[in-house]
Design a protein around this motif. Structure first.
Motif, mmCIF file in Angstrom:
data_model
loop_
_atom_site.group_PDB
_atom_site.id
_atom_site.type_symbol
_atom_site.label_atom_id
_atom_site.label_comp_id
_atom_site.label_asym_id
_atom_site.label_seq_id
_atom_site.Cartn_x
_atom_site.Cartn_y
_atom_site.Cartn_z
ATOM 1 N N MET A 1 6.066 -5.305 10.800
ATOM 2 C CA MET A 1 5.714 -3.802 10.195
ATOM 3 C C MET A 1 4.141 -3.781 10.188
ATOM 4 O O MET A 1 3.549 -4.839 9.993
ATOM 5 C CB MET A 1 6.116 -3.828 8.947
ATOM 6 C CG MET A 1 5.890 -2.451 8.434
ATOM 7 S SD MET A 1 6.830 -1.165 8.901
ATOM 8 C CE MET A 1 6.375 0.018 7.693
ATOM 9 N N GLU A 247 8.913 3.934 16.103
ATOM 10 C CA GLU A 247 8.466 2.678 15.940
ATOM 11 C C GLU A 247 7.875 1.874 17.127
ATOM 12 O O GLU A 247 6.983 1.107 16.785
ATOM 13 C CB GLU A 247 9.606 1.812 15.443
ATOM 14 C CG GLU A 247 9.411 0.285 14.960
ATOM 15 C CD GLU A 247 10.598 -0.362 14.116
ATOM 16 O OE1 GLU A 247 10.324 -1.441 13.889
ATOM 17 O OE2 GLU A 247 11.366 0.470 14.091
ATOM 18 N N HIS A 248 8.042 2.228 18.249
ATOM 19 C CA HIS A 248 7.475 1.631 19.633
ATOM 20 C C HIS A 248 5.873 1.782 19.585
ATOM 21 O O HIS A 248 5.305 1.005 20.065
ATOM 22 C CB HIS A 248 8.096 2.090 20.968
ATOM 23 C CG HIS A 248 7.691 3.531 21.359
ATOM 24 N ND1 HIS A 248 6.584 3.786 21.805
ATOM 25 C CD2 HIS A 248 8.175 4.847 21.023
ATOM 26 C CE1 HIS A 248 6.605 5.288 22.012
ATOM 27 N NE2 HIS A 248 7.557 5.783 21.406
ATOM 28 N N HIS A 250 4.036 1.415 16.837
ATOM 29 C CA HIS A 250 3.292 0.405 15.984
ATOM 30 C C HIS A 250 2.768 -0.577 16.894
ATOM 31 O O HIS A 250 1.673 -1.119 16.457
ATOM 32 C CB HIS A 250 4.332 -0.294 15.162
ATOM 33 C CG HIS A 250 5.003 0.771 14.030
ATOM 34 N ND1 HIS A 250 5.491 0.430 12.915
ATOM 35 C CD2 HIS A 250 4.999 2.147 13.818
ATOM 36 C CE1 HIS A 250 5.900 1.468 12.358
ATOM 37 N NE2 HIS A 250 5.630 2.388 12.892
ATOM 38 N N LEU A 256 -0.954 1.689 9.606
ATOM 39 C CA LEU A 256 0.012 2.824 9.585
ATOM 40 C C LEU A 256 -0.452 3.703 8.742
ATOM 41 O O LEU A 256 -0.799 3.296 7.367
ATOM 42 C CB LEU A 256 1.306 2.198 9.159
ATOM 43 C CG LEU A 256 2.652 3.191 9.115
ATOM 44 C CD1 LEU A 256 2.929 3.656 10.708
ATOM 45 C CD2 LEU A 256 3.643 2.386 8.598
#
Length: 277
Positions: A1, A247-248, A250, A256
């Motif tokens: 994350m 999500e790719h 990230h 974020l």
């Protein structure tokens, strides 16, 4: 994350804030977040330049900031043109024979609306006039032509709109095999595919801008949500991927940010302003 934007605490040296527009600065309904003008003013008061970095052309971006375009920077057409305080400081041109070749393939590709971008002007086939509601969001000056073959204009970008929202599929199956070694191709969301010269992208546009400003890439904050933002996010000192991004993405940012619908760019700008006091 990806770490939260709150973990980026070394903000006092930032000299340039660059943001993508669609699904980054703008909400899903393409509305500008309330309070953007005040944030641009607050940045300027602290010697920090605000920059809109977009696949949109310069005219549309200037119109998006009616009160501030003369006081800010614009990286337009995915880096193919760069403006500082309304002065054009860099531009790039695609060879005529090459853009004609791309358009010839695009015209024959099903469910494909090609747009020839010529800085503030755009050329679209008469057959595609029915898509003006979408194309007109980004291109204010549209000339409809029966064919691209007779055109003799300077072009810095080709854009293709896919009404079926399958730009990545067309990139992989049609256009990358044909042009991937001669042009830089990037998806601007699921519905658009953009073509620029190799080496031209939002990252190169930011490089030209910081050289003109005499600042370091380490002192730039950038915000983005999709493929065409990756070159920009990859070179700056403070890179923020939006919370609404896939999500790719990230893998291409350091922090974020809150989502576009939460005015995430403004939330981070407030922290930059506070750090610069």
């Amino acid at each position: 994350m990806l770490p939260s934007y709150l973990e980026d605490t070394n903000l006092s040296s930032i000299k340039l804030v660059a943001t993508d527009m669609d699904l980054t600065l703008l909400a899903d309904d393409k509305s500008m977040p309330e309070g953007i003008d005040e944030r641009i003013d607050a940045l300027a008061e602290r010697g920090i330049v605000f920059c809109a970095a977009s696949g949109r052309p310069g005219l549309a971006l200037r119109e998006s900031f009616p009160d501030h375009h003369a006081d800010m920077a614009i990286v337009a057409d995915n880096g193919a043109s760069v403006y500082l305080r309304d002065e054009l400081v860099y531009r790039d041109l695609i060879e005529r024979e090459l853009w004609r070749e791309v358009l010839a393939v695009a015209v024959k590709t099903p469910r494909c609306v090609p747009v020839l971008c010529a800085f503030d002007d755009a050329y679209v086939l008469e057959r595609d006039r029915g898509h003006e509601d979408v194309v007109g969001i980004y291109y204010r000056s549209i000339t409809y032509v029966d064919s691209f073959e007779g055109l003799d204009v300077d072009s810095n970008k080709i854009s293709i709109y896919f009404p079926a929202w399958d730009s990545k599929k067309n990139l992989d199956e049609v256009f990358a095999p044909a042009f991937g070694t001669r042009l830089y191709l990037t998806c601007a969301g699921d519905e658009w595919l953009d073509f620029m010269n190799i080496g031209i992208d939002k990252g190169s546009g930011i490089r030209h801008l910081v050289e003109h400003l005499g600042i370091d890439l380490a002192d730039v904050a950038a915000f983005g949500d999709t493929y065409n933002d990756i070159p920009m996010l990859g070179i700056v000192g403070h890179s923020y991927v939006m919370g609404n991004a896939a999500e790719h993405m990230h893998a291409h940012g350091k922090f974020l940010a809150p989502t576009n619908n939460e005015a995430g760019v403004l939330t981070v700008i407030d922290r930059i302003v506070e750090a610069a006091k």
